[in-house]
Scaffold this active site. Structure first.
Site, PDB file in Angstrom:
ATOM      1  CE  LYS A  58      -3.983  -1.692   2.703  1.00 18.53           C
ATOM      2  NZ  LYS A  58      -5.021  -1.443   1.699  1.00 18.53           N
ATOM      3  NE  ARG A  67     -11.175  -9.378  -1.915  1.00 15.39           N
ATOM      4  CZ  ARG A  67     -11.499  -8.502  -2.863  1.00 15.39           C
ATOM      5  NH1 ARG A  67     -11.919  -8.915  -4.034  1.00 15.39           N
ATOM      6  NH2 ARG A  67     -11.411  -7.206  -2.621  1.00 15.39           N
TER       7      ARG A  67
HETATM    8  N1  BES Z   1      -8.229  -3.509   4.508  1.00 15.91           N
HETATM    9  C1  BES Z   1      -8.377  -3.105   3.166  1.00 15.91           C
HETATM   10  C2  BES Z   1      -9.665  -2.369   2.883  1.00 15.91           C
HETATM   11  C3  BES Z   1      -9.895  -1.040   3.545  1.00 15.91           C
HETATM   12  C4  BES Z   1      -9.180   0.083   3.148  1.00 15.91           C
HETATM   13  C5  BES Z   1     -10.884  -0.911   4.482  1.00 15.91           C
HETATM   14  C6  BES Z   1      -9.445   1.287   3.720  1.00 15.91           C
HETATM   15  C7  BES Z   1     -11.156   0.299   5.060  1.00 15.91           C
HETATM   16  C8  BES Z   1     -10.434   1.413   4.677  1.00 15.91           C
HETATM   17  C9  BES Z   1      -8.377  -4.322   2.248  1.00 15.91           C
HETATM   18  O1  BES Z   1      -7.591  -5.398   2.656  1.00 15.91           O
HETATM   19  C10 BES Z   1      -7.843  -3.860   0.930  1.00 15.91           C
HETATM   20  O2  BES Z   1      -6.696  -3.543   0.875  1.00 15.91           O
HETATM   21  N2  BES Z   1      -8.711  -3.847  -0.078  1.00 15.91           N
HETATM   22  C11 BES Z   1      -8.357  -3.402  -1.368  1.00 15.91           C
HETATM   23  C12 BES Z   1      -8.834  -4.448  -2.351  1.00 15.91           C
HETATM   24  C13 BES Z   1      -8.275  -4.280  -3.729  1.00 15.91           C
HETATM   25  C14 BES Z   1      -6.802  -4.635  -3.740  1.00 15.91           C
HETATM   26  C15 BES Z   1      -9.028  -5.194  -4.676  1.00 15.91           C
HETATM   27  C16 BES Z   1      -9.045  -2.079  -1.614  1.00 15.91           C
HETATM   28  O3  BES Z   1     -10.178  -1.901  -1.201  1.00 15.91           O
HETATM   29  O4  BES Z   1      -8.408  -1.213  -2.223  1.00 15.91           O
HETATM   30 MN    MN Z   2      -5.582  -5.249   1.948  1.00 16.20          MN
END
Ligand code: BES
Ligand code: MN
Ligand code: ZN
Length: 452
Positions: free
Chosen positions: A232, A306
Site C-alpha cells: 500500500k 477475503r
Molecule cells: N483492509 C483493506 C480495505 C480497507 C481500506 C478498508 C481502507 C477500510 C479502509 C483491504 O484489505 C484492501 O486492501 N482492499 C483493497 C482491495 C483491492 C486490492 C481489490 C481495496 O479496497 O483497495
Molecule cells: Mn488489503
C-alpha cells in the site's frame, strides 16, 4: 464506569427538554431562570446544555436539549463536556439516550493520560441498567481492540483476548496456529499470514446450549495490512492497524450475546493474521487451494481480507448454522459507496436483511444493503484457477468482494458487513477512533428473533 447505579455524594440534576417544547417550558420558568437561559443562549438544540440557578442565584441544575431525532445526540457529548462529577436525571430518559452517555464517555487511555475523567451519570431506578452496561462494555471492548496498535495487538495477542473472553463465559475455545493451519486445510489463512513474525491463526469459540439455534459470527482479524507484496502507499497503510476491526466487532458482539445469555448456540471464528512482507510472502500469481476446495489465483496480495475470511466462512458453513454473520474491513470501495459512518451490508436472504435493517433503524446503528449482483461474477474469473481473489476491473469493488465470499457460504442464510470500524470524527456517543459498526443492529435483531 461513567454510568453508575449508586452514589451517596452530591449530584447535579439534568433535565432533557424537547426542542419543540422549549418555548412553552421557558414560559413556565421563574424570571430568574429565564434570564439565565437567555444569557446562555440556550435554545434546546440537541446536546446543547445550560445551567439553571437555585433560590440564591447559584448554579444548581442543568437542562439539555433534544430534537427527538437520534437518541445519542441528547446525552452523548455530555460526559466529556460537563464538569467532572456526578449527575442524575430529573425526569425520564430512554435506554438509548442513556447508552449514548455511556458510549460518549469512552477514552482510549492506554498510552496517554486523559486530560479529564468523564462525568458520571447515576442511572434512574427503572431502567435496564444491566442491559445498558452490557452494551457499553461490548462496544468498549471492540473500540479498545481496534485502537490498540499492531505492535501490541498482533495475532497472538488477538487470540489471547479471544481466549480471555471465552474463559470469562465458560465457552470452549480452540486456536489453530501456523503450520497446523496447513494440516487442517486452512491454506488461505496461512498464505496471507505466513510472512509475519507472529504466526497466523484461526480462533474458534463455541458457547451456549447445543440445542439452541446456531448463530455463527466470523471476523476479519488482519492485525496490520501492509498490502503485502502489492504494498500500500503510505497514506493507505497509515490506518491499517484497524484492519482487525471485523474481529473486534464479532468479539464485542459475542460478549454482548453471552452476557445477555441469549438462547443461541454461538460460534465465533476469527482469522488472526498480519499481512506482512518478507521472503516467504505470498505473491501475485500464486494459486491457493482453499479449505472448501475452490482454487484461488492471487491477483492482488492486498485483497487479503477475503482470503482469510473464505476459509473461516467455509468452516462455519459446515455445521449449517441458522444464520452466519461476517464483519470485515474488506474494501475501500464500500467506503466510497456509503462513506465512513454506515456499514455496507450484503445478504443472500431478504428476510434476514430486512430484519437487520429494522434493528439498525431501531437503535440508530446504520446499515445500508448493497446488491450481491450475480452478473458481476465475470470479474472474478481466472484462466488458471476457479476464481481470482480480486476483480479484473475497478468497478463495484465492494460487490465483487462480497461475491467472492458468497462462493464459500453454501446458500446458507448469510450477512456480510463491510465496515469502516473507525470514526473519522467525533459525534455524540461516537468518539473519534475505533468503533463497532452494525453490532447493536444485529444484537437487536437477534434478540427479537431468538430472545426469550
Ligand atoms: N483492509 C483493506 C480495505 C480497507 C481500506 C478498508 C481502507 C477500510 C479502509 C483491504 O484489505 C484492501 O486492501 N482492499 C483493497 C482491495 C483491492 C486490492 C481489490 C481495496 O479496497 O483497495
Ligand atoms: Mn488489503
Ligand atoms: Zn485488509
Amino acid at each position: 464506569m461513567s454510568l453508575i447505579n449508586e452514589h451517596d455524594g452530591p449530584r447535579t440534576a439534568i433535565q432533557i427538554i424537547g426542542t419543540a417544547e422549549f418555548e412553552s417550558w421557558l414560559n413556565a420558568q421563574p424570571a430568574q431562570s429565564r434570564a439565565w437561559i437567555e444569557r446562555q443562549q440556550f435554545e434546546a438544540k440537541s446536546g446543547q446544555f445550560a445551567w439553571l440557578p437555585d433560590d440564591q442565584g447559584a448554579p444548581d441544575s442543568l437542562v439539555v436539549g433534544w430534537d427527538g431525532e437520534e437518541a445519542f445526540t441528547a446525552l452523548g457529548s455530555l460526559p466529556l463536556q460537563l464538569p467532572e462529577g456526578t449527575y442524575e436525571l430529573a425526569g425520564t430518559a430512554s435506554d438509548q439516550q442513556l447508552l449514548g452517555w455511556g458510549l460518549g464517555a469512552y477514552q482510549f487511555d492506554r498510552f496517554k493520560t486523559p486530560e479529564r475523567q468523564p462525568a458520571q451519570l447515576l442511572l434512574p431506578a427503572n431502567v435496564a441498567a444491566e442491559e445498558i452496561a452490557n452494551q457499553v462494555n461490548a462496544i468498549r471492548l471492540a473500540r479498545d481492540l481496534i485502537n490498540l496498535p499492531a505492535d501490541e495487538l498482533n495475532p497472538s495477542r488477538l487470540a489471547e483476548e479471544a481466549i480471555q473472553l471465552a474463559d470469562s463465559f465458560d465457552a470452549d475455545v480452540a486456536v489453530t496456529v501456523g503450520d497446523d493451519l496447513l494440516a487442517a486445510g486452512f491454506n488461505t489463512i496461512h498464505a496471507v499470514g505466513r510472512a509475519a513474525d507472529d504466526a497466523p491463526r484461526l480462533i474458534d469459540i463455541r458457547w451456549g446450549n447445543p440445542e439452541h439455534p446456531k448463530v455463527s459470527l466470523i471476523g476479519k482479524g488482519v492485525c496490520f495490512d501492509s498490502g503485502g507484496l502489492d504494498i500500500k502507499p503510505a497514506s493507505g497503510m497509515r490506518t491499517m492497524k484497524k484492519d482487525m476491526g471485523g474481529a473486534a466487532n464479532v468479539l464485542g458482539l459475542a460478549q454482548l450475546i453471552m452476557a445477555s445469555n441469549l438462547p443461541v448456540r454461538l460460534r465465533v471464528l476469527v482469522s488472526a493474521v498480519e499481512n506482512a512482507i518478507s521472503g516467504n510472502a505470498y505473491r501475485p500469481g500464486d494459486i491457493i487451494q482453499t479449505y472448501k476446495g475452490i482454487s484461488v489465483e492471487i491477483d492482488n496480495t492486498d485483497a487479503e481480507g477475503r482470503l482469510v475470511m473464505c476459509d473461516a466462512l467455509a468452516l462455519a458453513a459446515e455445521e449449517k448454522p441458522a444464520v452466519m454473520l461476517d464483519y470485515s474491513t474488506l474494501t475501500g470501495s464500500a467506503r466510497s459507496a456509503v462513506g465512513a459512518e454506515i456499514a455496507a451490508m450484503f445478504a443472500n436472504d431478504d428476510e434476514l436483511a430486512s430484519g437487520i435493517a429494522a434493528g439498525a433503524e431501531a437503535v440508530a446503528d446504520p446499515v445500508w444493503r448493497l446488491p450481491l449482483h450475480g452478473p458481476y461474477r465475470y470479474m472474478l474469473e481466472s484462466k488458471v484457477a476457479d476464481t481470482v481473489n480480486s476483480a479484473s476491473l475497478p468497478y463495484g469493488g465492494a460487490i465483487t468482494a462480497a461475491l467472492f465470499l458468497e462462493k464459500f457460504v453454501d446458500d446458507l442464510p448469510w450477512v456480510h458487513f463491510d465496515i469502516m470500524a473507525f470514526n473519522i470524527r467525533s459525534r455524540p456517543g461516537r468518539p473519534e477512533g475505533g468503533e463497532a459498526m452494525g453490532v447493536r443492529a444485529v444484537y437487536h435483531y437477534l434478540k427479537e428473533r431468538f430472545g426469550g
